[in-house]
Design an enzyme around this catalytic site. Structure first.
Site, PDB file in Angstrom:
ATOM      1  N   ASP A  32       0.850  -1.183   0.000  1.00 58.41           N
ATOM      2  CA  ASP A  32       0.000   0.000   0.000  1.00 58.41           C
ATOM      3  C   ASP A  32       0.883   1.230   0.000  1.00 58.41           C
ATOM      4  O   ASP A  32       1.996   1.207   0.541  1.00 58.41           O
ATOM      5  CB  ASP A  32      -0.908   0.011   1.233  1.00 58.41           C
ATOM      6  CG  ASP A  32      -2.018  -1.025   1.163  1.00 58.41           C
ATOM      7  OD1 ASP A  32      -2.428  -1.397   0.050  1.00 58.41           O
ATOM      8  OD2 ASP A  32      -2.491  -1.456   2.232  1.00 58.41           O
TER       9      ASP A  32
ATOM     10  N   ASP B 174      -6.916  -1.360  -4.732  1.00 53.54           N
ATOM     11  CA  ASP B 174      -8.025  -1.052  -3.829  1.00 53.54           C
ATOM     12  C   ASP B 174      -8.938   0.007  -4.441  1.00 53.54           C
ATOM     13  O   ASP B 174     -10.163  -0.076  -4.327  1.00 53.54           O
ATOM     14  CB  ASP B 174      -7.499  -0.552  -2.483  1.00 53.54           C
ATOM     15  CG  ASP B 174      -6.625  -1.564  -1.767  1.00 53.54           C
ATOM     16  OD1 ASP B 174      -6.805  -2.781  -1.980  1.00 53.54           O
ATOM     17  OD2 ASP B 174      -5.757  -1.135  -0.978  1.00 53.54           O
TER      18      ASP B 174
END
EC number: 3.4.23.36
Length: 173
Positions: free
Chosen positions: A123, A141
């Site tokens: 991330d 995402d």
């Protein structure tokens, strides 16, 4: 086979491929350019911050000991297979729902690649508004979220098929 791709939602796999490539390129840049937890500020409220997510969304089950890697990978593979089936079943003209499926597919596969290669998801998109900090996330995402939003809007605004009218006098409905 080419006719199936041309006439079905499989025609939208180009979008999944582009988003998957964008996801993987940005994650590669992140691990090559930043140390773990290092941030590079873009704006006062937005940074690139390298983080590892061992769980699912919002690090759900992130500290469960490792078994969750296999569970989330299996779920993503099943969901991805189902999305490809839905794309094949849909007409290529069902633009919005095919776009949604392609985005969700790319996001699921992007995170599966990470889980299989590293055991965690990379991330790096980090929003901090001062009074609230959103959990760090990635392009995959974002694709999943965008696809889900499109599906919700599509469910509200899609033209519904009109029911077939029964002939007058037919009471066996």
């Amino acid at each position: 086979m080419a006719e199936i791709i041309e006439k079905s939602g499989l025609r939208w796999l180009w979008l999944a491929a582009i988003m998957l490539a964008l996801d993987q390129v940005t994650k590669y840049w992140t691990i090559q350019s930043l140390d773990l937890y290092e941030s590079y500020e873009i704006f006062s409220f937005f940074s690139f911050t390298y983080a590892r997510n061992y769980g699912a969304a919002f690090s759900f089950l992130g500290d469960a000991g490792g078994w969750q890697r296999y569970l989330f990978t299996a779920i993503a593979i099943v969901v991805s297979s189902y999305l490809v089936y839905l794309l094949k079943k849909n007409a290529s003209t069902d633009r919005w729902i095919n776009c949604a499926y392609a985005l969700i597919l790319s996001g699921a596969l992007g995170n599966v690649v990470d889980r299989m290669m590293f055991g965690y998801v990379i991330d790096f998109l980090d929003f901090d508004l001062g009074f609230y900090r959103w959990p760090t996330f990635n392009i995959a995402d974002s694709a999943i979220f965008t696809g889900a939003v499109i599906m919700i809007f599509e469910s509200f605004f899609a033209k519904q098929a009109k029911p077939i009218k029964q002939p007058k006098g037919n009471k066996n409905v």
